[in-house]
Design an enzyme around this catalytic site. Structure first.
Site, PDB file in Angstrom:
ATOM      1  CG  HIS A  58     -79.706   1.503 -91.116  1.00 31.36           C
ATOM      2  ND1 HIS A  58     -79.531   2.559 -91.978  1.00 31.36           N
ATOM      3  CD2 HIS A  58     -80.818   1.782 -90.409  1.00 31.36           C
ATOM      4  CE1 HIS A  58     -80.482   3.452 -91.782  1.00 31.36           C
ATOM      5  NE2 HIS A  58     -81.285   3.003 -90.829  1.00 31.36           N
ATOM      6  CE  LYS A  72     -65.205   3.471 -96.673  1.00 37.82           C
ATOM      7  NZ  LYS A  72     -66.494   3.200 -97.277  1.00 37.82           N
ATOM      8  NE  ARG A  73     -66.385   3.916 -85.859  1.00 43.36           N
ATOM      9  CZ  ARG A  73     -66.963   4.007 -84.672  1.00 43.36           C
ATOM     10  NH1 ARG A  73     -67.728   5.052 -84.375  1.00 43.36           N
ATOM     11  NH2 ARG A  73     -66.778   3.092 -83.753  1.00 43.36           N
ATOM     12  CE  LYS A 111     -67.671   0.718 -92.180  1.00 43.30           C
ATOM     13  NZ  LYS A 111     -68.730   1.214 -93.086  1.00 43.30           N
ATOM     14  CB  THR A 120     -73.931   7.755 -96.808  1.00 43.13           C
ATOM     15  OG1 THR A 120     -73.241   7.519 -95.580  1.00 43.13           O
ATOM     16  CG2 THR A 120     -75.310   7.140 -96.748  1.00 43.13           C
ATOM     17  CE  LYS A 167     -72.157  11.821 -96.372  1.00 45.87           C
ATOM     18  NZ  LYS A 167     -71.845  11.315 -95.013  1.00 45.87           N
TER      19      LYS A 167
HETATM   20  C1  Z15 Z   1     -74.302   2.072 -89.128  1.00 43.86           C
HETATM   21  O1  Z15 Z   1     -73.598   3.191 -89.284  1.00 43.86           O
HETATM   22  C2  Z15 Z   1     -74.817   1.387 -90.218  1.00 43.86           C
HETATM   23  C3  Z15 Z   1     -75.563   0.260 -90.015  1.00 43.86           C
HETATM   24  C4  Z15 Z   1     -75.786  -0.193 -88.727  1.00 43.86           C
HETATM   25  O2  Z15 Z   1     -76.516  -1.289 -88.510  1.00 43.86           O
HETATM   26  C5  Z15 Z   1     -75.264   0.499 -87.650  1.00 43.86           C
HETATM   27 CL1  Z15 Z   1     -75.538  -0.087 -86.071  1.00 43.86          CL
HETATM   28  C6  Z15 Z   1     -74.528   1.615 -87.843  1.00 43.86           C
HETATM   29  C7  Z15 Z   1     -74.592   1.948 -91.595  1.00 43.86           C
HETATM   30  C8  Z15 Z   1     -74.256   0.952 -92.674  1.00 43.86           C
HETATM   31  O3  Z15 Z   1     -73.120   0.217 -92.343  1.00 43.86           O
HETATM   32  C9  Z15 Z   1     -74.016   1.697 -93.978  1.00 43.86           C
HETATM   33  O4  Z15 Z   1     -73.786   0.803 -95.035  1.00 43.86           O
HETATM   34  C10 Z15 Z   1     -75.204   2.580 -94.306  1.00 43.86           C
HETATM   35  O5  Z15 Z   1     -74.921   3.410 -95.400  1.00 43.86           O
HETATM   36  C11 Z15 Z   1     -75.568   3.445 -93.124  1.00 43.86           C
HETATM   37  O6  Z15 Z   1     -75.754   2.674 -91.972  1.00 43.86           O
HETATM   38  C12 Z15 Z   1     -76.841   4.245 -93.363  1.00 43.86           C
HETATM   39  O7  Z15 Z   1     -77.865   3.430 -93.828  1.00 43.86           O
END
Ligand code: Z15
Length: 838
Positions: free
Chosen positions: A373, A564-565, A570, A672, A676
């Protein structure tokens, strides 16, 4: 085993209070649950008691389906998808289950006819925030799609007693508050105490020869912890399938501690009990940051071991032998967090079930798939050998063994290539030695995937480049998706109803059908309704902001949203630079024509992430100035809404006009939230990053506001030496904005407050805000122009929603089923006497 069929007394061949769907029955069920579960009568009941009664009334209507689903999976030899994830960011259950069961309107009516306030009760639910952000929410969307597609599946994770912290903003700064989501009980879970599992930790290993004179190893742990499963039903939309989410809670084994009591070590025993139960106390609140904390590895191993032992038990119960384990379960690793599962399955097969190494390895590789991810180096998990050896001595040996055999293969294929060997090794030996979890996951899986097209390409080229060269056939892309049930139907009933009136209801489980909306694009009345719907929803959000945060926003203004976080990559601070740019334009020329905008931010920062917290402070500080400057005449408003979570997402995505997806190209694996927003008719301003690229492809470039460097240009510029200072000096507008922050204008004259942020930009700017600044401002100016033509904007909004079919999690899950899991749907039939849907 006793089944319902053999015990006639359990057959309720009439509409009973737990399955019936007539209004009278539901009313009776509410009263019954209030009295018999909560032990309350209306005179003493609190709103929470009513919420609980309502939740149990809904849960009751899922139980027959849930039971049937589980029964079919155990009786038939079906292949089950097992989704291993350290995070499941579920959000509130109540509305989602009502929608999936097809009884939302009915139950709402009954509740209101009973004199209760449905919305008030709905808002009482504490959402399970058992995840940080995108990764955890993705797991929740995938569980919804698995059930909706009738795929046998089980989600395995951790029942954190405290989920992601609640965020408060005090004096513009983030303050973290413990998330006590379980304080009033959780009606959506059922503990299965009888299925408790034991997990070992620490100690040492011992070699011995068994009765057949075979070399074996036994693990003598110094601690055993019990894992108690808590099951939550996951309903599918418009089907009978109700899958299980099984979350493990750590408990100390009594027997183990009694010994200690006997030798008089009372305090020691109690202390060990507390330490054991700490394992599932709290979710680590770092998103995409690896901190080598021992307790975190304990959490990972704990839930993975419980889950694999559980799967083995279920497999053996079917009367199968372990040689066919991979035909019973397809286990997906959601990132490397559960990747210790590769070593654990080997240990279980080789040490505990005495299977030969080579065969065990075949089974293991056939069982696992690994989803990556992120490409961010700071997020890649690695554990020091010493920590690993202390906690999991046997697993370290197994990892060495896997590594030796693996590197043997590599050496045969690439003789005399020690650099390659060093890169592929499961052990990082470049400095202090580490176990590399992504390498372990990659060798132990038959399939490796990224989460958007660009991300998968970069994964194959960079982070897992050597693995891709070795095994190109293992790699594939599975672009993320989100569930239209929660993210359109539950979140945005007004829009959902409008769509359904035009094209029928099938789009809810076949999102590609949304393209039928394009046929109505020339229909002026439809466009008016679309625009009015968005307007109404913006009005609700404006009211909510006024009531909850005391800020007046103009519902006619452009709602520009970034939720978002908080993370530097970002680039929430790039958004802030735009706000200050607009503010400066007004200050220089108070009568300038500008498109009124409301900037809405939301998101949590990791508690130890100083720069992210400073960005929150900056947003609030700029908001204080802009919102209160009479020259602005309310044409700009900046609001940071505290405690962004699933529930608030449901409120804000439908109300957005503009979706900010502005990460540095190459950094956001997928995103994601971007999906949405667009599904709810927001337009995107975004970079060529993650799934933005595919969203733009789908909606058409004329319906997307693109800006910024491409990934290639980012690399190029970095390699020839990026100097943010040049941009600062060559762009007077940018210079004015930065100087205004530096001058203390937003910090009551304090020139130190934002210095770390400004210096980081001026002297490093690792995420290249300055390089993208002008391009971003230009794109924002185009947004302003476009928004002035409401007819045209509405057309673009409709086309965005209509072309989002690809981004349903149903499509994503179907691809996983066909290309990785080899899993097929299994229809769940209900007994005649059980009530169907309303
Ligand atoms: C996280 O929320 C995501 C990746 C990670 O390695 C961790 Cl530890 C947490 C996110 C990505 O930043 C995001 O781009 C992606 O859409 C999401 O995972 C689901 O794949």
């Amino acid at each position: 085993m006793t089944t319902f069929e053999q015990v006639p007394v359990f057959q309720c061949e009439f509409e009973d209070d737990r399955t019936g769907l007539s209004k009278e029955t539901i009313k009776r069920a509410l009263a019954d649950n209030l009295f018999y579960i909560q032990g309350k009568v209306p005179a003493t009941a609190t709103p929470n008691d009513y919420y609980m009664a309502l939740a149990y009334t809904v849960r009751d209507r899922m139980l027959q389906r849930w039971f049937k689903t589980t029964e079919v999976y155990t009786k038939k030899g079906v292949k089950v998808v097992s989704y291993l994830s350290a995070e499941f960011l579920l959000g509130p259950h109540l509305s989602n289950n009502l929608i999936n069961l097809g009884i939302y309107d009915l139950v709402r009516q009954v509740v209101e006819e009973s004199g209760l306030d449905f919305v008030q009760l709905r808002e009482i639910e504490e959402e399970p925030g058992l995840g940080n952000g995108g990764l955890g929410r993705l797991a929740a969307c995938y569980m919804d799609s698995l059930s909706t597609l009738e795929i046998p599946a089980i989600g395995y994770g951790i029942r954190y007693e405290f989920g992601i912290f609640d965020q408060e903003i005090r004096d513009g700064w983030q303050v973290e508050i413990t998330d006590k989501w379980l304080h009033l009980g959780n009606p959506w879970e059922i503990p299965r105490l009888e299925e408790t599992i034991e997990v070992k930790f620490g100690g040492r290993t011992e070699a011995y020869y068994d009765e057949k004179c075979r070399y074996r190893v036994r693990w003598i742990p110094d601690k055993v912890v019990k894992g108690v499963p808590y099951d939550t039903p996951i309903s599918g939309y418009n089907v009978n399938t109700v899958n299980t989410l099984r979350l493990w809670k750590a408990e100390a084994p009594e027997s183990f501690e009694f010994q200690a009591f006997n030798v008089g070590d009372y305090y020691g025993a109690v202390n060990r009990k507390v330490v054991s139960e700490n394992i599932t106390k709290v979710l680590y609140p770092n998103d995409e940051l690896m901190k080598g904390k021992e307790l975190r590895l304990e959490q990972q191993y704990f839930f993975v071991s419980c889950s694999l032992q559980d799967m083995i038990r279920l497999h053996l119960q079917k009367g199968e032998s372990l040689e066919t384990f991979h035909q019973s379960f397809a286990v997906q690793l959601n990132d490397t967090h559960p990747s210790i599962g590769v070593a654990e399955l080997m240990r279980l097969l080789v040490d505990e079930y005495e299977i030969e190494w080579d065969q065990a390895w075949q089974i293991t590789q056939n069982t696992f798939g690994y989803t990556n991810h992120t490409l961010l180096p700071e997020a890649l998990e690695k554990w020091t050998l010493s920590l690993f050896k202390n906690l999991l001595p046997r697993h370290l040996q197994i990892i060495y063994e896997i590594n030796q055999r693996f590197l043997g293969q590599v050496r045969a294929k690439y003789p005399n290539d020690s650099d390659r060997l060093a890169r592929l090794s499961l052990i990082d030996e470049s400095g202090e030695k580490y176990v590399r979890m992504a390498n372990l996951a990659s060798v132990g899986s038959h399939a490796i995937n990224g989460v958007a097209a660009l991300h998968t390409e970069l994964l194959k080229r960079d982070v897992l480049g050597d693995f891709h060269e070795l095994w190109p056939e293992k790699f594939s892309n599975k672009t993320n998706g989100v569930t239209p049930r929660r993210w359109i139907v539950v979140s945005n009933p007004l829009l959902a109803n409008l769509i359904t009136r035009k094209i029928g209801v099938d789009w809810i489980s076949h999102l590609e059908d949304l393209k039928q909306l394009e046929a109505f694009i020339e229909d002026a009345e439809f466009r008016r309704e679309w625009r009015q719907t968005k307007q109404d929803i913006k009005g609700y959000l404006a009211t909510y902001i006024k009531e909850n945060h005391g800020i007046e926003v103009n519902p006619e203004s452009l709602f520009d949203v970034q939720v978002k976080r908080l993370h530097e990559y970002k680039r929430q601070h790039l958004n802030v630079l735009h706000i200050i740019t607009l503010y400066k334009r007004i200050k220089d020329n108070p009568n300038i024509e500008i498109t009124p905008r409301t900037f809405i931010f939301g998101g949590k920062a990791a508690p130890g992430y100083f720069m992210a917290k400073l960005i929150i402070k900056l947003i609030n500080s700029v908001g204080d100035v802009v919102n209160n400057d009479p020259d602005v005449r309310d044409r700009l408003k900046v609001v940071f809404l505290p405690d962004y979570n699933v529930r608030f997402g449901q409120r804000v995505y439908p109300a957005a006009d503009l979706s900010e997806q502005i990460s540095t190209a190459g950094k956001e694996a997928s995103g994601t939230g971007n999906m949405k927003f667009a599904m709810n008719g927001a337009l995107t301003i975004g970079t060529l990053d993650g799934a933005n690229i595919e969203i733009r492809e789908e909606v058409g470039e004329e319906n997307f506001f693109l800006f910024g460097l491409t990934t290639e240009q980012v690399y190029e510029l970095k390699s020839k030496g990026y100097n943010p200072w040049d941009y600062y000096h060559n762009n007077p507008q940018l210079k004015q904005v930065i100087d205004l922050i530096s001058s203390g204008f937003f910090s009551h004259g304090d020139t130190n407050l934002f210095r770390p942020l400004v210096d980081s930009l001026l002297y490093h700017d690792p995420y290249m805000l300055f390089a993208d600044y002008q391009s971003y401002i230009d794109a924002q100016d185009q947004v302003n122009q476009a928004y002035r033509d409401q007819e045209h904007w509405t057309r673009m909004s409709i086309l965005n929603a209509a072309r989002m079919g690809k981004f349903s999690s149903d499509r994503a899950i179907l691809e996983y089923c066909q290309e990785i899991w080899n899993a097929v749907p299994v229809k769940i039939e209900l007994e005649e006497y059980i009530q169907g849907r309303a």
